[in-house]
Design a protein around this motif. Structure first.
Motif, PDB file in Angstrom:
ATOM      1  N   TRP A 183      -0.836  -4.870  -5.164  1.00  0.00           N
ATOM      2  CA  TRP A 183      -0.395  -3.533  -4.796  1.00  0.00           C
ATOM      3  C   TRP A 183      -1.536  -2.522  -4.914  1.00  0.00           C
ATOM      4  CZ3 TRP A 183       4.350  -4.227  -3.029  1.00  0.00           C
ATOM      5  CH2 TRP A 183       5.194  -5.182  -3.629  1.00  0.00           C
ATOM      6  N   ILE A 184      -1.464  -1.484  -4.079  1.00  0.00           N
ATOM      7  CA  ILE A 184      -2.198  -0.244  -4.314  1.00  0.00           C
ATOM      8  C   ILE A 184      -1.146   0.867  -4.304  1.00  0.00           C
ATOM      9  CG2 ILE A 184      -4.105   1.237  -3.681  1.00  0.00           C
ATOM     10  CD1 ILE A 184      -5.298  -0.924  -2.047  1.00  0.00           C
ATOM     11  N   LEU A 185      -1.036   1.576  -5.424  1.00  0.00           N
ATOM     12  CA  LEU A 185       0.060   2.511  -5.629  1.00  0.00           C
ATOM     13  C   LEU A 185      -0.443   3.938  -5.803  1.00  0.00           C
ATOM     14  CD1 LEU A 185       2.136   0.478  -8.275  1.00  0.00           C
ATOM     15  CD2 LEU A 185       2.366   0.424  -5.783  1.00  0.00           C
ATOM     16  N   TRP A 207       0.858  -1.173   0.000  1.00  0.00           N
ATOM     17  CA  TRP A 207       0.000   0.000   0.000  1.00  0.00           C
ATOM     18  C   TRP A 207       0.903   1.233   0.000  1.00  0.00           C
ATOM     19  CZ3 TRP A 207       0.018  -4.177   3.105  1.00  0.00           C
ATOM     20  CH2 TRP A 207      -1.135  -4.977   3.208  1.00  0.00           C
ATOM     21  N   ASN A 208       0.837   2.020  -1.030  1.00  0.00           N
ATOM     22  CA  ASN A 208       1.650   3.236  -1.079  1.00  0.00           C
ATOM     23  C   ASN A 208       0.706   4.411  -1.279  1.00  0.00           C
ATOM     24  OD1 ASN A 208       3.552   5.182  -1.332  1.00  0.00           O
ATOM     25  ND2 ASN A 208       4.588   4.325  -3.092  1.00  0.00           N
ATOM     26  N   ARG A 209       0.140   4.875  -0.184  1.00  0.00           N
ATOM     27  CA  ARG A 209      -0.926   5.869  -0.269  1.00  0.00           C
ATOM     28  C   ARG A 209      -0.473   7.287   0.066  1.00  0.00           C
ATOM     29  NH1 ARG A 209      -7.081   5.366   2.048  1.00  0.00           N
ATOM     30  NH2 ARG A 209      -7.808   7.371   1.263  1.00  0.00           N
ATOM     31  N   HIS A 210       0.399   7.422   1.059  1.00  0.00           N
ATOM     32  CA  HIS A 210       0.650   8.735   1.626  1.00  0.00           C
ATOM     33  C   HIS A 210       1.998   9.294   1.178  1.00  0.00           C
ATOM     34  CE1 HIS A 210      -2.180   6.739   4.498  1.00  0.00           C
ATOM     35  NE2 HIS A 210      -2.848   7.817   4.148  1.00  0.00           N
ATOM     36  N   PRO A 225      -8.850  -4.495  -9.465  1.00  0.00           N
ATOM     37  CA  PRO A 225      -8.712  -5.736  -8.693  1.00  0.00           C
ATOM     38  C   PRO A 225      -9.843  -5.949  -7.703  1.00  0.00           C
ATOM     39  CG  PRO A 225      -6.643  -4.523  -8.755  1.00  0.00           C
ATOM     40  CD  PRO A 225      -7.702  -3.598  -9.276  1.00  0.00           C
ATOM     41  N   ALA A 226     -10.637  -4.897  -7.445  1.00  0.00           N
ATOM     42  CA  ALA A 226     -11.788  -5.007  -6.535  1.00  0.00           C
ATOM     43  C   ALA A 226     -11.375  -5.615  -5.201  1.00  0.00           C
ATOM     44  CB  ALA A 226     -12.905  -5.835  -7.186  1.00  0.00           C
ATOM     45  N   TYR A 227     -10.412  -4.976  -4.563  1.00  0.00           N
ATOM     46  CA  TYR A 227      -9.959  -5.438  -3.255  1.00  0.00           C
ATOM     47  C   TYR A 227     -11.067  -5.282  -2.216  1.00  0.00           C
ATOM     48  CZ  TYR A 227      -5.182  -5.208  -5.164  1.00  0.00           C
ATOM     49  OH  TYR A 227      -4.053  -5.378  -5.912  1.00  0.00           O
ATOM     50  N   LEU A 228     -11.064  -6.180  -1.250  1.00  0.00           N
ATOM     51  CA  LEU A 228     -12.061  -6.130  -0.187  1.00  0.00           C
ATOM     52  C   LEU A 228     -11.968  -4.848   0.630  1.00  0.00           C
ATOM     53  CD1 LEU A 228     -11.962  -9.779   1.237  1.00  0.00           C
ATOM     54  CD2 LEU A 228     -13.944  -8.646   0.212  1.00  0.00           C
ATOM     55  N   ASP A 229     -10.737  -4.430   0.958  1.00  0.00           N
ATOM     56  CA  ASP A 229     -10.549  -3.274   1.831  1.00  0.00           C
ATOM     57  C   ASP A 229      -9.200  -2.643   1.497  1.00  0.00           C
ATOM     58  OD1 ASP A 229     -10.238  -1.406   3.833  1.00  0.00           O
ATOM     59  OD2 ASP A 229     -10.408  -2.824   5.492  1.00  0.00           O
ATOM     60  N   PRO A 230      -9.180  -1.413   0.978  1.00  0.00           N
ATOM     61  CA  PRO A 230      -7.916  -0.792   0.605  1.00  0.00           C
ATOM     62  C   PRO A 230      -7.159  -0.161   1.762  1.00  0.00           C
ATOM     63  CG  PRO A 230      -9.710   0.686   0.082  1.00  0.00           C
ATOM     64  CD  PRO A 230     -10.347  -0.569   0.617  1.00  0.00           C
ATOM     65  N   SER A 231      -7.663  -0.251   2.971  1.00  0.00           N
ATOM     66  CA  SER A 231      -6.993   0.388   4.105  1.00  0.00           C
ATOM     67  C   SER A 231      -5.561  -0.118   4.235  1.00  0.00           C
ATOM     68  CB  SER A 231      -7.749   0.095   5.405  1.00  0.00           C
ATOM     69  OG  SER A 231      -9.083   0.547   5.322  1.00  0.00           O
ATOM     70  N   PRO A 232      -4.583   0.786   4.337  1.00  0.00           N
ATOM     71  CA  PRO A 232      -3.182   0.351   4.399  1.00  0.00           C
ATOM     72  C   PRO A 232      -2.897  -0.553   5.586  1.00  0.00           C
ATOM     73  CG  PRO A 232      -3.312   2.690   3.908  1.00  0.00           C
ATOM     74  CD  PRO A 232      -4.695   2.256   4.269  1.00  0.00           C
ATOM     75  N   GLY A 233      -2.177  -1.630   5.319  1.00  0.00           N
ATOM     76  CA  GLY A 233      -1.718  -2.495   6.386  1.00  0.00           C
ATOM     77  C   GLY A 233      -2.704  -3.540   6.851  1.00  0.00           C
ATOM     78  N   MET A 274      -9.111 -10.318  -3.552  1.00  0.00           N
ATOM     79  CA  MET A 274      -9.886  -9.778  -4.666  1.00  0.00           C
ATOM     80  C   MET A 274     -11.270 -10.411  -4.698  1.00  0.00           C
ATOM     81  SD  MET A 274      -6.701  -9.856  -7.363  1.00  0.00           S
ATOM     82  CE  MET A 274      -7.674  -9.417  -8.800  1.00  0.00           C
ATOM     83  N   THR A 275     -12.277  -9.559  -4.882  1.00  0.00           N
ATOM     84  CA  THR A 275     -13.643 -10.072  -4.934  1.00  0.00           C
ATOM     85  C   THR A 275     -13.990 -10.647  -6.298  1.00  0.00           C
ATOM     86  OG1 THR A 275     -14.434  -7.850  -5.489  1.00  0.00           O
ATOM     87  CG2 THR A 275     -14.411  -8.456  -3.160  1.00  0.00           C
ATOM     88  N   THR A 276     -13.168 -10.348  -7.304  1.00  0.00           N
ATOM     89  CA  THR A 276     -13.320 -10.942  -8.629  1.00  0.00           C
ATOM     90  C   THR A 276     -12.068 -11.748  -8.944  1.00  0.00           C
ATOM     91  OG1 THR A 276     -14.695  -9.110  -9.394  1.00  0.00           O
ATOM     92  CG2 THR A 276     -13.663 -10.492 -11.081  1.00  0.00           C
ATOM     93  N   ALA A 277     -12.242 -12.993  -9.343  1.00  0.00           N
ATOM     94  CA  ALA A 277     -11.092 -13.846  -9.652  1.00  0.00           C
ATOM     95  C   ALA A 277     -10.771 -13.757 -11.138  1.00  0.00           C
ATOM     96  CB  ALA A 277     -11.393 -15.289  -9.258  1.00  0.00           C
ATOM     97  N   TYR A 278      -9.540 -13.397 -11.449  1.00  0.00           N
ATOM     98  CA  TYR A 278      -9.043 -13.387 -12.820  1.00  0.00           C
ATOM     99  C   TYR A 278      -8.031 -14.527 -12.967  1.00  0.00           C
ATOM    100  CZ  TYR A 278     -10.985  -8.658 -12.865  1.00  0.00           C
ATOM    101  OH  TYR A 278     -11.823  -7.571 -12.789  1.00  0.00           O
ATOM    102  N   ALA A 279      -8.223 -15.337 -13.989  1.00  0.00           N
ATOM    103  CA  ALA A 279      -7.368 -16.506 -14.170  1.00  0.00           C
ATOM    104  C   ALA A 279      -5.919 -16.091 -14.379  1.00  0.00           C
ATOM    105  CB  ALA A 279      -7.851 -17.342 -15.348  1.00  0.00           C
ATOM    106  N   ALA A 280      -5.019 -16.712 -13.626  1.00  0.00           N
ATOM    107  CA  ALA A 280      -3.590 -16.432 -13.747  1.00  0.00           C
ATOM    108  C   ALA A 280      -2.988 -17.206 -14.912  1.00  0.00           C
ATOM    109  CB  ALA A 280      -2.872 -16.794 -12.449  1.00  0.00           C
TER     110      ALA A 280
END
Length: 547
Positions: free
Chosen positions: A358-360, A321-324, A463-471, A478-484
């Motif tokens: 990542w969240i950048l 998480w690189n927010r601040h 990526p539809a992350y569940l919660d973007p809160s840092p840490g 991810m709430t949506t699965a994308y095939a790797a």
């Protein structure tokens, strides 16, 4: 056999240690340097030095009392033609281990050890665990061509002491996540001190020299600094907060023997919080590194790979998480980037970056080039900053991503444009980006039009992350699965190994667990010392004042 020592008897007891002895330090302040020289245990009978919650090692010097001295000593280095810093004085440590084998140092608190808490010189099979270090330019320094097999685990380090970091350590130990994170959180090093006041020289900054009264050279250090050691280093389960750098290896051996050093390194399951410059930085030459399951919160540069040559890197299952934004308003070093690359690089093997999340707020790669770089199945989202999402300047491959290579640059030259954006010579350099889910409007179509050969299975989506809160690690599920994309990796001995098979998803999390790959052989066959049970764990997050 276990014996006890207090601050008045510790030095005599250290001199008398031999294989199989355990030295227990009673509560107190051990302010004079502790030195262990020429001590050898065995795997079955190591030498153990053990502390407790109220065992404090070091002079407890406040940074404010060291700051001017560090600037003066940095000016001396600069005047002699060297890079200004106190690196050359790192052997001035609270605990020195020299020419030792099979030692276990555990459950000690280090306070105000400027410049260094622990210094390791020409040692093998050293375990450092449960160390709580506050202050210091360097938490742990290691040197010596034969230094190898270092295990560093369950330690904490706060370089610039502050209550927020203490709270972070408590919440990680208690809940496995951070309690808070925000623009006002952290130390002066993170939010108030200009980057250039810590790390610059006159050649880089229009002739500006060390300012003895205004600089902060005492912070220009690392949690772990290695100077041309053989390798075999495991750094796991540590928490590093409010520091300038974290893990930093140099390999400055003669070119004919560089392959003997900075080899076989595992960095896993660490927390890196508010690292002002570089978090993981192998310099010069390095081989066979695995970096997995780490958490990066507000780190200016998670990966600084300015190496001349390297190979066999495996980076997966990490969360970031690189927010601040760090630094004061006028600071020019605030955006950062996920990967920092050099002007030139010769690969000695592949570098795999796969299934990270990542969240950048900055670029994936801002500029320059790298070779044999495989970036697949990674999930990248962006924060909103200044009313824009993604933030202005967060272009995946740098600010001048549209700029073309000049005809005179090709085929063998280094384009001038790479000073402002990532290379486009992907075929020549064996660079591959594929299977990534990146929530940026330029990715992948506009970047492809500009000459970046992004693979066909890459996707622009959230990526539809569940919660973007840092840490909060589970928040990056991810709430949506994308095939790797399936991925086989090449090992240093020429063998091939499945890293990602059918049925896996993009990103670090796989059905509630972080993606795992079979551990490197040197870790599986690591020779572990036979040690008695630990008495207790040093209490973390209890404050302790400024040091």
């Amino acid at each position: 056999m276990s014996i006890k020592a207090d601050p008045t008897s510790i030095h005599a007891h250290l001199s008398a240690l031999y294989a199989g002895k355990t030295l227990e330090l009673v509560d107190g302040d051990y302010s004079l340097p502790l030195v262990m020289s020429g001590k050898s245990g065995t795997q079955q009978a190591p030498i153990v030095v053990r502390g407790g919650a109220d065992v404090r090692v070091g002079s407890a010097q406040a940074y404010a009392d060291f700051r001017k001295t560090a600037n003066e000593l940095s000016a001396v280095q600069e005047a002699g033609g060297g890079y200004p810093g106190v690196y050359y004085l790192a052997d001035n440590a609270a605990l020195v281990l020299r020419d030792c084998q099979w030692l276990v140092i555990e459950d000690l608190s280090f306070r105000g050890c400027w410049p260094t808490a622990v210094y390791i010189d020409n040692c093998q099979h050293i375990t450092l665990r449960g160390l709580d270090i506050r202050g210091g330019t360097f938490a742990i320094g290691a040197t010596g061509r034969n230094t190898r097999h270092l295990l560093i685990e369950d330690c904490t380090w706060i370089q610039d002491i502050n209550d927020d970091s203490e709270d972070d350590i408590c919440s990680i130990h208690r809940d496995g996540r951070l309690e808070t994170s925000g623009p006002g959180i952290g130390s002066a090093l993170w939010k108030d001190i200009d980057w250039e006041d810590v790390h610059r020289n006159w050649q880089e900054d229009d002739g500006r020299r060390v300012d003895i009264d205004a600089d902060h050279r005492g912070y220009d250090g690392d949690f772990f600094r290695a100077w041309t050691i053989a390798g075999y280093v495991i750094i796991r389960n540590n928490i590093i907060a409010d520091a300038f750098n974290a893990v930093h290896f140099f390999n400055q051996a003669a070119i004919s023997e560089v392959t003997k050093f900075s080899r076989n390194v595992l960095i896993e399951n660490n927390w890196f919080i508010r690292i002002r410059d570089n978090t993981i930085e192998p310099e010069d030459y390095a081989w066979n590194w695995t970096i997995r399951h780490n958490k990066f919160i507000d780190c200016f540069g998670p990966f600084s790979f300015e190496m001349r040559s390297s190979g066999y890197f495996y980076i997966y299952g990490n969360l970031g998480w690189n927010r601040h934004k760090p630094g004061p308003v006028h600071d020019d070093h605030t955006t950062g980037q996920l990967f920092k690359f050099p002007k030139t690089h010769v690969d000695a093997g592949p570098h795999y970056v796969f299934n990270n999340s990542w969240i950048l707020r900055g670029p994936i790669v801002k500029r320059m080039r790298f070779s044999n770089f495989v970036h697949v199945n990674n999930a990248v989202d962006y924060y909103e900053e200044g009313g824009e999402r993604p933030p202005d300047g967060a272009n995946p491959f740098g600010p001048e991503w549209r700029e073309e290579d000049a005809p005179s640059d090709l085929p063998g030259g280094i384009p001038k444009a790479e000073g402002d954006r990532f290379t486009k010579q992907w075929n020549r350099l064996a660079i591959r980006f594929d299977g990534d889910v990146v929530n940026h409007p330029l990715f992948p179509d506009e970047l492809r039009k500009a000459g970046y050969l992004i693979g066909a299975t890459s996707l622009q989506a959230s990526p539809a992350y569940l919660d973007p809160s840092p840490g909060r690690p589970e928040g990056l599920m991810m709430t949506t699965a994308y095939a790797a994309q399936p991925l086989n990796i090449l090992l240093p001995d020429g063998q091939d190994q499945v890293a990602v098979d059918e049925g896996k998803s993009v990103g670090a999390w796989q059905q509630g667990r972080l993606l795992s790959v079979e551990m490197p052989l040197f870790e599986r066959f690591w020779l572990r010392p036979k040690v008695p049970p630990r008495r207790l764990r040093v209490a973390s997050g209890t404050g302790g004042g400024e040091v």
